[in-house]
Design a protein around this motif. Structure first.
Motif, PDB file in Angstrom:
ATOM      1  N   LEU A 480       0.833  -1.213   0.000  1.00  0.00           N
ATOM      2  CA  LEU A 480       0.000   0.000   0.000  1.00  0.00           C
ATOM      3  C   LEU A 480       0.866   1.260   0.000  1.00  0.00           C
ATOM      4  CD1 LEU A 480      -2.870   1.208   0.260  1.00  0.00           C
ATOM      5  CD2 LEU A 480      -2.539   1.213   2.740  1.00  0.00           C
ATOM      6  N   LEU A 514      -1.089   6.318  14.340  1.00  0.00           N
ATOM      7  CA  LEU A 514      -1.998   7.430  14.036  1.00  0.00           C
ATOM      8  C   LEU A 514      -3.135   7.416  15.056  1.00  0.00           C
ATOM      9  CD1 LEU A 514      -2.187   7.212  10.146  1.00  0.00           C
ATOM     10  CD2 LEU A 514      -0.564   8.443  11.584  1.00  0.00           C
ATOM     11  N   ASP A 515      -3.536   8.586  15.460  1.00  0.00           N
ATOM     12  CA  ASP A 515      -4.592   8.675  16.481  1.00  0.00           C
ATOM     13  C   ASP A 515      -5.962   8.531  15.835  1.00  0.00           C
ATOM     14  OD1 ASP A 515      -2.692   9.041  18.443  1.00  0.00           O
ATOM     15  OD2 ASP A 515      -2.686  11.236  18.200  1.00  0.00           O
ATOM     16  N   ASN A 516      -6.761   7.705  16.463  1.00  0.00           N
ATOM     17  CA  ASN A 516      -8.159   7.518  16.059  1.00  0.00           C
ATOM     18  C   ASN A 516      -8.311   7.212  14.567  1.00  0.00           C
ATOM     19  OD1 ASN A 516      -9.007   8.156  18.724  1.00  0.00           O
ATOM     20  ND2 ASN A 516      -8.587  10.312  18.241  1.00  0.00           N
ATOM     21  N   PHE A 517      -7.406   6.456  14.074  1.00  0.00           N
ATOM     22  CA  PHE A 517      -7.456   6.143  12.653  1.00  0.00           C
ATOM     23  C   PHE A 517      -8.698   5.337  12.293  1.00  0.00           C
ATOM     24  CE2 PHE A 517      -6.455   3.120   9.249  1.00  0.00           C
ATOM     25  CZ  PHE A 517      -6.250   4.020   8.225  1.00  0.00           C
ATOM     26  N   THR A 519     -11.598   5.626  13.174  1.00  0.00           N
ATOM     27  CA  THR A 519     -12.760   6.464  12.886  1.00  0.00           C
ATOM     28  C   THR A 519     -12.849   6.794  11.400  1.00  0.00           C
ATOM     29  OG1 THR A 519     -12.042   7.499  14.926  1.00  0.00           O
ATOM     30  CG2 THR A 519     -13.967   8.460  13.884  1.00  0.00           C
ATOM     31  N   ASN A 521     -11.771   4.986   8.864  1.00  0.00           N
ATOM     32  CA  ASN A 521     -12.297   3.795   8.190  1.00  0.00           C
ATOM     33  C   ASN A 521     -13.804   3.713   8.392  1.00  0.00           C
ATOM     34  OD1 ASN A 521     -10.047   2.730   7.032  1.00  0.00           O
ATOM     35  ND2 ASN A 521      -9.556   1.377   8.753  1.00  0.00           N
ATOM     36  N   HIS A 526     -12.901   2.648   3.878  1.00  0.00           N
ATOM     37  CA  HIS A 526     -11.558   2.072   3.858  1.00  0.00           C
ATOM     38  C   HIS A 526     -10.648   2.740   2.846  1.00  0.00           C
ATOM     39  CE1 HIS A 526      -9.645  -1.522   5.668  1.00  0.00           C
ATOM     40  NE2 HIS A 526     -10.694  -1.369   6.485  1.00  0.00           N
ATOM     41  N   GLY A 529      -9.217   5.663   4.260  1.00  0.00           N
ATOM     42  CA  GLY A 529      -8.228   5.213   5.253  1.00  0.00           C
ATOM     43  C   GLY A 529      -6.916   4.865   4.556  1.00  0.00           C
ATOM     44  N   ASP A 530      -7.040   4.155   3.434  1.00  0.00           N
ATOM     45  CA  ASP A 530      -5.842   3.780   2.664  1.00  0.00           C
ATOM     46  C   ASP A 530      -5.102   5.021   2.177  1.00  0.00           C
ATOM     47  OD1 ASP A 530      -6.358   1.174   3.047  1.00  0.00           O
ATOM     48  OD2 ASP A 530      -7.009   0.731   0.993  1.00  0.00           O
ATOM     49  N   LEU A 533      -3.171   6.580   4.897  1.00  0.00           N
ATOM     50  CA  LEU A 533      -1.950   5.819   5.211  1.00  0.00           C
ATOM     51  C   LEU A 533      -0.858   6.115   4.177  1.00  0.00           C
ATOM     52  CD1 LEU A 533      -3.445   2.341   6.226  1.00  0.00           C
ATOM     53  CD2 LEU A 533      -2.362   4.024   7.719  1.00  0.00           C
ATOM     54  N   ARG A 552       6.433   0.429   7.418  1.00  0.00           N
ATOM     55  CA  ARG A 552       5.063   0.276   7.916  1.00  0.00           C
ATOM     56  C   ARG A 552       5.038  -1.005   8.723  1.00  0.00           C
ATOM     57  NH1 ARG A 552      -0.502  -0.938   4.802  1.00  0.00           N
ATOM     58  NH2 ARG A 552      -1.892  -0.549   6.562  1.00  0.00           N
ATOM     59  N   GLY A 555      -1.181  -2.036  10.100  1.00  0.00           N
ATOM     60  CA  GLY A 555      -2.298  -1.134  10.402  1.00  0.00           C
ATOM     61  C   GLY A 555      -1.897   0.311  10.236  1.00  0.00           C
ATOM     62  N   ASP A 556      -2.127   1.084  11.286  1.00  0.00           N
ATOM     63  CA  ASP A 556      -1.777   2.512  11.206  1.00  0.00           C
ATOM     64  C   ASP A 556      -0.501   2.789  11.999  1.00  0.00           C
ATOM     65  OD1 ASP A 556      -2.794   2.007  13.691  1.00  0.00           O
ATOM     66  OD2 ASP A 556      -4.013   3.830  13.811  1.00  0.00           O
ATOM     67  N   LYS A 631      -0.404   7.536  24.168  1.00  0.00           N
ATOM     68  CA  LYS A 631      -1.850   7.445  23.912  1.00  0.00           C
ATOM     69  C   LYS A 631      -2.612   7.748  25.206  1.00  0.00           C
ATOM     70  CE  LYS A 631      -2.264   5.531  19.642  1.00  0.00           C
ATOM     71  NZ  LYS A 631      -2.791   6.271  18.539  1.00  0.00           N
ATOM     72  N   ARG A 635      -2.768  11.377  23.674  1.00  0.00           N
ATOM     73  CA  ARG A 635      -2.469  11.259  22.230  1.00  0.00           C
ATOM     74  C   ARG A 635      -1.739  12.488  21.700  1.00  0.00           C
ATOM     75  NH1 ARG A 635      -6.954   8.130  22.823  1.00  0.00           N
ATOM     76  NH2 ARG A 635      -6.910   6.184  21.650  1.00  0.00           N
TER      77      ARG A 635
HETATM   78  N1  LIG Z   1      -7.887   1.640   5.682  1.00  0.00           N
HETATM   79  C1  LIG Z   1      -7.094   0.754   6.252  1.00  0.00           C
HETATM   80  N2  LIG Z   1      -7.265   0.449   7.545  1.00  0.00           N
HETATM   81  C2  LIG Z   1      -6.456  -0.442   8.145  1.00  0.00           C
HETATM   82  C3  LIG Z   1      -5.436  -1.074   7.424  1.00  0.00           C
HETATM   83  N3  LIG Z   1      -4.794  -1.917   8.272  1.00  0.00           N
HETATM   84  C4  LIG Z   1      -5.394  -1.817   9.476  1.00  0.00           C
HETATM   85  N4  LIG Z   1      -6.403  -0.912   9.407  1.00  0.00           N
HETATM   86  C5  LIG Z   1      -7.290  -0.499  10.455  1.00  0.00           C
HETATM   87  O1  LIG Z   1      -6.585   0.443  11.264  1.00  0.00           O
HETATM   88  C6  LIG Z   1      -7.210   0.505  12.548  1.00  0.00           C
HETATM   89  C7  LIG Z   1      -6.138   0.644  13.611  1.00  0.00           C
HETATM   90  O2  LIG Z   1      -6.790   1.036  14.740  1.00  0.00           O
HETATM   91  P1  LIG Z   1      -6.080   1.338  16.112  1.00  0.00           P
HETATM   92  O3  LIG Z   1      -4.741   1.899  15.915  1.00  0.00           O
HETATM   93  O4  LIG Z   1      -6.157   0.091  16.930  1.00  0.00           O
HETATM   94  O5  LIG Z   1      -7.027   2.387  16.696  1.00  0.00           O
HETATM   95  P2  LIG Z   1      -7.129   3.937  16.437  1.00  0.00           P
HETATM   96  O6  LIG Z   1      -8.504   4.229  15.931  1.00  0.00           O
HETATM   97  O7  LIG Z   1      -6.022   4.461  15.619  1.00  0.00           O
HETATM   98  O8  LIG Z   1      -6.993   4.428  17.904  1.00  0.00           O
HETATM   99  P3  LIG Z   1      -5.716   4.811  18.707  1.00  0.00           P
HETATM  100  O9  LIG Z   1      -4.570   4.127  18.079  1.00  0.00           O
HETATM  101  O10 LIG Z   1      -5.944   4.371  20.085  1.00  0.00           O
HETATM  102  O11 LIG Z   1      -5.623   6.302  18.574  1.00  0.00           O
HETATM  103  C8  LIG Z   1      -8.026  -0.778  12.675  1.00  0.00           C
HETATM  104  O12 LIG Z   1      -9.381  -0.453  12.622  1.00  0.00           O
HETATM  105  C9  LIG Z   1      -7.677  -1.591  11.428  1.00  0.00           C
HETATM  106  O13 LIG Z   1      -8.769  -2.324  10.914  1.00  0.00           O
HETATM  107  C10 LIG Z   1      -5.278  -0.753   6.043  1.00  0.00           C
HETATM  108  O14 LIG Z   1      -4.393  -1.237   5.336  1.00  0.00           O
HETATM  109  N5  LIG Z   1      -6.116   0.159   5.505  1.00  0.00           N
END
Ligand SMILES: Nc1nc2c(ncn2[C@@H]2O[C@H](COP(=O)(O)OP(=O)(O)OP(=O)(O)O)[C@@H](O)[C@H]2O)c(=O)[nH]1
Length: 917
Positions: A480, A514-517, A519, A521, A526, A529-530, A533, A552, A555-556, A631, A635
């Motif tokens: 990605l 990343l904070d609250n990522f 949300t 998504n 998605h 979200g991508d 990222l 990477r 996730g985030d 966090k 955060r």
């Molecule tokens: N769009 C997208 N989302 C992803 C990918 N990989 C993981 N995620 C999502 O990234 C999110 C990571 O969430 P967390 O880091 O646990 O939570 P957050 O909302 O960032 O909250 P905090 O980290 O506590 O601030 C999860 O919902 C995963 O499903 C990806 O490649 N693309």
């Protein structure tokens, strides 16, 4: 002739007709002398003068015998054994000062038919005599003898016969020159050999000649030329097997010497050879003298035979002619064979070159100076330069070696030192196109081992490299964001640790989440979200130095590895924090997610490393811990991993592991702290959990209870506590001092929340036989915070069985009056924190008063914990609290001690102290 060498005396008249003879004699390496019938030296060449040391011109006129130490046959030195040509022999020559010199002597003595000496020629050599000189000497001597014979026979007209002979010789010479010319222009061999035969046959028309060549098996002779011999005879002659009795030619080739059959009809060599002898005789061939044709190296090439129509033996002059013809034939055959070999070599080379042209690889050779000598079609295709353009050009220009001169200079050195080298390189073709090759260079050496040239083979590996790169990209990069993935990160981290350890510098590992990522998504989808990222990855990368890694992690989460930070650990930490700030700032800029503006932030955990002491996993765990702190602390901030934090963590992890098995190992036990009424009587006890650790001693509940709560161990431990309390109560029934006492047991919210809590407790009570009315459950305000209905329901159910409830730590939480009213409580407990300062702190005093008043109002018993002094007891009593617990009465004690305490009467409260707050 050398200018300082005077001519070797005048030439006798008979020699004049032999053109070039004088010059040949003068130039010969071997010594040559010619002498007349009396044995008087007529000519001595400069080589002979040099050999013997006699002054120039001094030998002419002397007797031959004067030159020999011990003449073997009387007057004139060694006597030849044959009629004309004797075998070579060793002889002792007398030199100018009297010294003796041993030489090889080739004697050519000439005799008339009646045996009279006609003079001759001697050739002296240190080793073997030069065959050309010898042939020449033989020929000249033969001519000399003939000429002397003829002059004797025709005393009357010497000029006439001399003229005829001269003409014949001239013709012979001219023909010889013509044949040499034909050899030079590479005329066909059969033609040349035929011309040689015709040359002799026209000089001596009474003879017929043949040339046979030894075949590859070296056992048979093949007909090469015999233009005048009858075909019926040559047909049988062709394929003649060589051998000691195989006719003149077969024997000559077999023995390697001149073989003379004066009369074929009676000759032993021909005797058994009927198939050849009969046709020979039938066609009038009576004599045959065959001479081997030698190569320059001395091997036998074939035979040259002269046939006569009447029984006869060769004259010396005829032998000389035969010699001469053999010599020319030998030159022609050898040259033809050399040319043939050359052509075959060329053909082979062309074939090999065409093979080289068919390969896909570029193959070329170059001198050590880089000049291209050979350039195959593969090289033409690869580089675009034609063979004509490349050969003779400089490899440096053609192959753009100046693009990387150092590397080429190194390789040139390596190739000379090692003989070959292989490397990969990006190249440019004639039109600027780029490609990658595997470049192999091999040094070709001269026979003496010195470097000659370099053979280069280049394979185009561009496609292979691309495929390898694609596989590498898939294996080591996140698809990605195109950042290094977790796998590559581990490798880089390992490398960075090793390098840092070696150079004694610190590195830093930053974990960015990343904070609250989630949300994004959830709210934008998605794909947005991508996009975030990807953009975040690009921004983080832009903040990095080339040597640093941003990966990477999943996730985030992103990880940054900073290598070789200058200065000690504090400086490295400062540098890492500075970069972390930059990263935060970079993330703070609004993101454009396909039209949606989005604000984002990141939490960063940092840990430092130096050397390979910590594994990659340990470092990542540390950074993770620090990131979680970031966090937890709101955060969008940066936190460093603190080693103390890690120590505490490790302790906790150990404790957790021990705690898991504490109940099973009987390390848990209950202590009892008496609860006393205002009369000083013990009314009951609170059961307090203790952990007797085998190594660490008694562990405070303040430490292990929160741990149990966090790790989910609270439920099984709580069950153990309830079970033990029930057992204790059941046991108390038998003791009159204890049977009326209540036992208060703390129940955590985790236990209380369990759906089967009520059933479980009733089961424990029933099983133990304890009186439910003696059991008091202490719950905390947190239990009340959520799901009031469920709480009330469970309390009521238990209450129906006689179990009572106390609200612990009352006043510390947020429980409202309305809660209290709804709950089927029996007691409230004033927290020890208020009791401790109740006499000193106005606030604590008023809270305490309020709680007591409240409890009384609601009809609940009020008990105070942490009572340590009589004054505190007096205050509490004075304000309506009639139940107490605290060190004033007793610390929590094991059950046997409690049994003792149970019957004891404690002092009643005093009157309320003066100066009440
Ligand atoms: N769009 C997208 N989302 C992803 C990918 N990989 C993981 N995620 C999502 O990234 C999110 C990571 O969430 P967390 O880091 O646990 O939570 P957050 O909302 O960032 O909250 P905090 O980290 O506590 O601030 C999860 O919902 C995963 O499903 C990806 O490649 N693309």
């Amino acid at each position: 002739m050398n200018a300082r060498t005077p001519p070797a005396g005048p030439m006798p008249a008979e020699w004049a007709g032999i053109s070039g003879s004088r010059e040949l004699i003068d130039r010969a390496r071997d010594g040559i002398m010619l002498f007349d019938a009396d044995g008087r030296i007529e000519v001595a060449n400069p080589a002979l003068e040099r050999m013997t040391g006699h002054p120039a011109g001094e030998l002419a006129g002397r007797m031959v015998s004067s030159l020999f130490e011990a003449p073997a046959d009387g007057a004139d030195g060694p006597s030849p054994e044959s009629r004309a040509i004797a075998q070579s022999c060793r002889a002792m020559l007398r030199c100018f000062g009297g010294d003796l010199l041993e030489v090889t002597l080739e004697p050519i003595r000439l005799r008339a038919d009646d045996g009279r000496e006609l003079g001759g020629c001697y050739v002296f050599a240190h080793g073997r005599a030069d065959t050309a000189v010898r042939d020449f000497a033989v020929m000249v001597s033969g001519r000399l003898a003939d000429s002397r014979r003829q002059s004797e026979a025709a005393q009357d007209s010497p000029e006439e016969s001399g003229d005829a002979e001269l003409r014949r010789l001239q013709t012979f010479k001219l023909e010889q020159a013509a044949i040499l010319e034909r050899i030079a222009i590479d005329a066909p061999l059969p033609e040349i050999l035929e011309a040689v035969i015709r040359m002799l046959e026209s000089y001596a028309p009474r003879y017929l000649c043949s040339i046979l060549l030894l075949d590859d098996s070296e056992t048979q002779l093949r007909l090469a030329a015999a233009p005048s011999l009858p075909p019926a005879y040559t047909a049988v002659l062709n394929g003649l097997r060589i051998g000691p009795y195989a006719g003149s030619c077969g024997a000559s080739a077999y023995m390697g010497r001149h073989v003379v059959a004066p009369d074929i009809a009676n000759d032993p060599l021909w005797h058994d050879l009927h198939e050849l002898r009969e046709p020979a005789l039938a066609h009038g061939l009576r004599a045959c003298w065959s001479m081997p044709i030698f190569s320059a190296a001395g091997t036998i090439l074939g035979t040259f035979a002269i046939y006569a129509r009447s029984p006869s033996e060769p004259e010396a002059s005829e032998l000389a002619l035969q010699h001469s013809c053999c010599h020319i034939a030998s030159v022609a055959i050898e040259r033809k064979r050399a040319l043939q070999a050359l052509k075959e070599n060329e053909a082979r080379f062309r074939e090999q070159a065409s093979l080289l042209d068919n390969t896909r690889d570029a193959i070329f050779t170059r001198t050590l100076d880089g000049i291209i000598l050979f350039w195959n079609k593969g090289a033409e295709r690869m580089f675009g330069w034609t063979r004509e353009e490349a050969v003779g050009a400089s490899a440096r220009d053609l192959l753009h070696e100046d693009d990387d001169p150092v590397s080429f200079a190194n390789n040139a050195q390596r190739i000379v030192a090692l003989g070959e080298c292989i490397f990969e390189r990006d190249m440019r073709d004639k039109f600027g196109g780029r490609f990658t090759v595997e470049y192999r260079m091999m040094l070709i050496r001269n026979e003496d081992g010195s470097p000659k040239l370099v053979l280069a083979t280049l394979s185009d590996i561009t496609e292979r490299k691309k495929a390898e790169a694609a596989v590498h990209q898939l294996a080591f990069y996140d698809q990605l964001t195109q950042l290094p993935n977790r796998r590559l990160l581990y490798e880089r981290l390992l490398h960075a640790s090793a390098v840092n350890g070696r150079v004694g510098r610190s590195g830093a590992l930053l974990l960015i989440d990343l904070d609250n990522f989630k949300t994004i998504n959830d709210t934008l989808g998605h794909d947005k979200g991508d996009a975030l990222l990807q953009q975040a990855a690009a921004r983080l990368s832009r903040c990095m130095r080339g040597s640093d890694t941003v990966a990477r992690f999943g996730g985030d989460e992103f990880v940054v590895v900073l290598e070789e930070l200058a200065g000690g650990a504090p400086a490295a930490a400062a540098r890492a924090e500075m970069l972390a700030r930059r990263l935060c700032e970079a993330l703070a800029e609004p993101f454009d997610l396909n039209g949606y503006e989005h604000l984002c932030s990141g939490s960063i955990g940092i840990t430092l490393f130096n050397g390979t002491e910590k594994t990659a996993d340990m470092l990542l765990k540390e950074a993770d811990l620090a990131m979680y702190r970031a966090k937890a602390e709101g955060r969008n901030c940066i936190r460093f991993f603190d080693p103390k934090m890690q120590k505490a963590l490790n302790r906790r992890l150990e404790l957790e592991a021990d705690l898991r098995f504490a109940a099973a190992r009987n390390e848990l036990l209950l202590h009892y702290q008496p609860q006393v009424d205002h009369e000083g009587r013990v009314t009951g006890a609170e059961a307090l959990l203790r952990w007797q650790h085998p190594k660490k001693g008694t562990i405070s509940p303040e430490i292990f209870i929160p741990l149990a709560e966090e790790t989910g161990l609270m439920v099984p431990i709580g069950q153990w506590v309830l079970g033990s309390a029930c057992s204790a109560l059941a046991a108390w029934r038998a003791d009159p001092r204890l049977q009326a006492l209540t036992l208060a047991v703390n129940v955590s919210i985790y236990e209380f929340r369990r759906h089967d809590f009520v059933e479980h407790l009733l089961h424990l009570l029933a099983r133990s036989g304890a009186d439910p009315r003696r059991l008091k459950i202490e719950i905390t305000e947190t239990v009340l915070a959520k799901n009031m209905e469920d709480t009330v329901e469970k309390m009521s159910a238990l209450k129906r069985h006689g179990v009572s409830f106390s609200l612990d730590d009352f006043g510390t939480g947020y429980s409202s009056l309305s809660y209290l009213k709804q709950l089927p409580l029996d007691q409230v407990k004033i927290d020890r924190s208020f009791v401790r300062d109740v006499l000193a702190d106005q606030n604590d005093a008023s809270i305490t008063r309020t709680v007591i008043a409240l409890g009384n109002t609601l009809g609940l018993e009020v008990i105070a914990e942490g009572v340590e002094t009589l004054e505190q007891q007096a205050f509490l009593w004075g304000h309506g609290c009639y139940a107490y617990q605290g060190y004033l009465y007793s610390r929590p004690v094991p059950e046997p001690a409690f049994r003792e305490l149970a019957g004891k009467r404690f002092p009643r409260p005093l009157a309320e102290p003066d100066g009440e707050n």
